[in-house]
Design a protein around this motif. Sequence first.
Motif, PDB file in Angstrom:
ATOM      1  N   LEU A 110       0.838  -1.202   0.000  1.00  0.00           N
ATOM      2  CA  LEU A 110       0.000   0.000   0.000  1.00  0.00           C
ATOM      3  C   LEU A 110       0.868   1.246   0.000  1.00  0.00           C
ATOM      4  O   LEU A 110       1.999   1.235   0.481  1.00  0.00           O
ATOM      5  CB  LEU A 110      -0.918   0.000   1.228  1.00  0.00           C
ATOM      6  CG  LEU A 110      -1.868  -1.193   1.326  1.00  0.00           C
ATOM      7  CD1 LEU A 110      -2.608  -1.170   2.643  1.00  0.00           C
ATOM      8  CD2 LEU A 110      -2.832  -1.210   0.167  1.00  0.00           C
ATOM      9  N   GLY A 114      -0.837   8.567   0.355  1.00  0.00           N
ATOM     10  CA  GLY A 114      -1.992   8.458  -0.521  1.00  0.00           C
ATOM     11  C   GLY A 114      -2.520   9.828  -0.895  1.00  0.00           C
ATOM     12  O   GLY A 114      -1.876  10.845  -0.669  1.00  0.00           O
ATOM     13  N   LEU A 119      -4.852   8.526   4.385  1.00  0.00           N
ATOM     14  CA  LEU A 119      -3.861   7.615   3.815  1.00  0.00           C
ATOM     15  C   LEU A 119      -2.489   8.278   3.684  1.00  0.00           C
ATOM     16  O   LEU A 119      -1.750   8.015   2.737  1.00  0.00           O
ATOM     17  CB  LEU A 119      -4.339   7.122   2.446  1.00  0.00           C
ATOM     18  CG  LEU A 119      -5.636   6.330   2.451  1.00  0.00           C
ATOM     19  CD1 LEU A 119      -6.081   6.000   1.042  1.00  0.00           C
ATOM     20  CD2 LEU A 119      -5.485   5.059   3.279  1.00  0.00           C
ATOM     21  N   ALA A 133      -1.625   2.645   7.136  1.00  0.00           N
ATOM     22  CA  ALA A 133      -2.553   1.519   7.214  1.00  0.00           C
ATOM     23  C   ALA A 133      -2.199   0.548   8.338  1.00  0.00           C
ATOM     24  O   ALA A 133      -3.074   0.146   9.102  1.00  0.00           O
ATOM     25  CB  ALA A 133      -2.573   0.766   5.877  1.00  0.00           C
TER      26      ALA A 133
END
Length: 186
Positions: A110, A114, A119, A133
Amino acid sequence: FTLTTTSGRPSRLLPVPSNVRPRAKHIMFASTVANPLAMPAPALRARSAAGAARRLRVQAASWQKAVSAEELKSSNKSRVVVELEGQKVLIQEFMGDVFAVSNKCPHLGLSLQGKTPLLSATVNDDGCIVCPAHGSAFDMKTGDPKGEWCPNMPELPFIGKAGAKETPLPVFEARVNDDGDVEVLI
């Protein structure tokens, strides 16, 4: 250099003098074979016979311009994600130093940074970047995991924590050149 095999027979490589050996992390292999130079000769011949005229490209790493230092400092959290040589690299300014790490958490792949604040990785006082995460912390200099591995993941009976075992985060050398640009060795 290029190693070309013809008729299923690999070319012979001459030994490289010890004073000219590049550091292993500065060499990238682009091939359909994992690392043919690490295989014993019979295995290499067997692989080469399957696909005659395969080419192995060995490319030394080079400094790539990532972002200007001004742009990095003015960005949100002094952090940007850039794509260099097909890899997403997170550039982070922290306490006057510039760090470059993979934007993929090695646990499940991941993104560390983000598109939303939820995120977005955090940087703790020890200079570790923390996965948003799973909560794993990685030293930005070495990539080594620090503290508990995946503290945000539940411990499953008989399995433990799902996903990859404790794995370091890939890191890259970073510098600010005389023109004020951040460069990454990739």
